[in-house]
Design a protein around this motif. Structure first.
Motif, PDB file in Angstrom:
ATOM      1  N   ASN A 145      49.414  33.017  63.865  1.00  0.00           N
ATOM      2  CA  ASN A 145      48.060  34.061  64.258  1.00  0.00           C
ATOM      3  C   ASN A 145      48.525  34.862  63.490  1.00  0.00           C
ATOM      4  OD1 ASN A 145      47.029  32.053  65.602  1.00  0.00           O
ATOM      5  ND2 ASN A 145      47.510  32.719  67.855  1.00  0.00           N
ATOM      6  N   VAL A 146      49.815  35.542  63.144  1.00  0.00           N
ATOM      7  CA  VAL A 146      49.728  36.893  62.569  1.00  0.00           C
ATOM      8  C   VAL A 146      49.663  36.738  60.793  1.00  0.00           C
ATOM      9  CG1 VAL A 146      52.036  38.717  61.762  1.00  0.00           C
ATOM     10  CG2 VAL A 146      51.229  37.799  64.243  1.00  0.00           C
ATOM     11  N   ILE A 166      64.227  32.298  64.730  1.00  0.00           N
ATOM     12  CA  ILE A 166      63.539  31.775  66.009  1.00  0.00           C
ATOM     13  C   ILE A 166      63.913  31.362  67.369  1.00  0.00           C
ATOM     14  CG2 ILE A 166      61.392  32.429  64.916  1.00  0.00           C
ATOM     15  CD1 ILE A 166      60.412  29.091  65.992  1.00  0.00           C
ATOM     16  N   ASP A 174      53.950  43.051  61.832  1.00  0.00           N
ATOM     17  CA  ASP A 174      52.724  42.666  63.242  1.00  0.00           C
ATOM     18  C   ASP A 174      53.953  41.100  63.470  1.00  0.00           C
ATOM     19  OD1 ASP A 174      50.596  43.882  62.926  1.00  0.00           O
ATOM     20  OD2 ASP A 174      49.211  42.889  61.609  1.00  0.00           O
ATOM     21  N   LEU A 175      54.785  40.994  62.754  1.00  0.00           N
ATOM     22  CA  LEU A 175      55.701  40.361  63.101  1.00  0.00           C
ATOM     23  C   LEU A 175      56.830  40.319  64.341  1.00  0.00           C
ATOM     24  CD1 LEU A 175      56.286  38.234  59.729  1.00  0.00           C
ATOM     25  CD2 LEU A 175      55.033  36.599  62.038  1.00  0.00           C
ATOM     26  N   ASP A 176      57.213  41.817  63.856  1.00  0.00           N
ATOM     27  CA  ASP A 176      57.983  42.685  64.478  1.00  0.00           C
ATOM     28  C   ASP A 176      57.926  42.233  65.918  1.00  0.00           C
ATOM     29  OD1 ASP A 176      60.213  43.694  65.577  1.00  0.00           O
ATOM     30  OD2 ASP A 176      58.935  45.260  65.503  1.00  0.00           O
ATOM     31  N   GLU A 177      56.141  42.378  66.371  1.00  0.00           N
ATOM     32  CA  GLU A 177      55.721  42.543  67.812  1.00  0.00           C
ATOM     33  C   GLU A 177      56.062  41.658  68.688  1.00  0.00           C
ATOM     34  OE1 GLU A 177      54.840  45.481  68.544  1.00  0.00           O
ATOM     35  OE2 GLU A 177      54.942  46.716  66.837  1.00  0.00           O
ATOM     36  N   ILE A 178      56.520  40.292  68.072  1.00  0.00           N
ATOM     37  CA  ILE A 178      56.378  38.804  68.481  1.00  0.00           C
ATOM     38  C   ILE A 178      57.964  39.061  69.348  1.00  0.00           C
ATOM     39  CG2 ILE A 178      57.126  36.736  67.960  1.00  0.00           C
ATOM     40  CD1 ILE A 178      54.754  36.637  65.331  1.00  0.00           C
ATOM     41  N   GLU A 179      57.967  38.721  70.492  1.00  0.00           N
ATOM     42  CA  GLU A 179      58.840  38.492  71.034  1.00  0.00           C
ATOM     43  C   GLU A 179      59.706  36.789  70.959  1.00  0.00           C
ATOM     44  OE1 GLU A 179      61.245  40.856  73.391  1.00  0.00           O
ATOM     45  OE2 GLU A 179      59.508  42.373  72.191  1.00  0.00           O
ATOM     46  N   ILE A 222      57.078  29.846  69.884  1.00  0.00           N
ATOM     47  CA  ILE A 222      56.593  31.087  68.801  1.00  0.00           C
ATOM     48  C   ILE A 222      55.676  31.323  68.414  1.00  0.00           C
ATOM     49  CG2 ILE A 222      58.283  32.848  70.931  1.00  0.00           C
ATOM     50  CD1 ILE A 222      59.580  33.590  67.518  1.00  0.00           C
ATOM     51  N   GLU A 265      51.966  32.550  67.802  1.00  0.00           N
ATOM     52  CA  GLU A 265      51.711  33.236  67.414  1.00  0.00           C
ATOM     53  C   GLU A 265      52.319  33.911  65.941  1.00  0.00           C
ATOM     54  OE1 GLU A 265      53.525  36.328  70.510  1.00  0.00           O
ATOM     55  OE2 GLU A 265      54.532  34.694  71.057  1.00  0.00           O
ATOM     56  N   ILE A 266      53.024  33.224  65.615  1.00  0.00           N
ATOM     57  CA  ILE A 266      53.540  33.758  64.376  1.00  0.00           C
ATOM     58  C   ILE A 266      51.974  33.482  62.979  1.00  0.00           C
ATOM     59  CG2 ILE A 266      55.384  33.008  62.201  1.00  0.00           C
ATOM     60  CD1 ILE A 266      57.530  32.807  64.253  1.00  0.00           C
TER      61      ILE A 266
END
Length: 144
Positions: free
Chosen positions: A83-84, A72, A22-27, A77, A80-81
């Motif tokens: 939330n994951v 990062i 899931d972290l990999d999905e974050i740009e 972001i 977002e991190i």
């Protein structure tokens, strides 16, 4: 900018795999380093010594994940991190800002790698244990 995800307990191999996917999905995440207690060799049969799959590549998980260090691009972001992490780390965690990953090659790197140091990619600076064989400790997964 570096951040540290510090779970309130060590992560199982399954939780580590799901969290990393899931972290990999974050740009905007440049590097991730798993930090934790070394697991015994695979032949000893530890339940968390597993091969996990990230981006279709098989990775031998050699540590019991206690912290995840990240470089990062920007502070925006972090939400977002967070939330994951809330989805996978219901037992609690902290996210800390700081400097966790070295950015420059050091004298220790020079002693460890010698003449091949200049040939090593800057991507691996700060990612490996100075006392370990590079090929055994680092797996670089390229962004798509």
């Amino acid at each position: 900018m570096d951040i540290e995800i510090f779970p309130n307990r060590y992560l199982s191999a399954d939780t580590t795999e799901k969290l990393l996917k899931d972290l990999d999905e974050i740009e905007g995440i440049i590097k991730m380093v798993l930090h934790g207690q070394r697991l015994p060799p695979a032949e000893m049969g530890h339940p968390d010594r597993k091969v996990i799959s990230i981006k279709g590549q098989k990775i031998d998980l050699q540590v019991k994940t206690g912290r995840i260090l990240m470089e990062i691009k920007e502070e925006s972001i972090i939400d977002e991190i967070r939330n994951v992490c809330e989805n996978h780390l219901q037992f609690g965690f902290n996210i800390n800002n700081g400097t966790y990953i070295r950015k420059q090659k050091t004298v220790s790197d020079n002693l460890k790698y010698g003449k091949i140091l200049d040939d090593l990619s800057d991507e691996i600076v700060g990612l490996t244990d100075q006392n370990a064989q590079l090929s055994e400790r680092v797996k670089i997964l390229k962004k798509k």
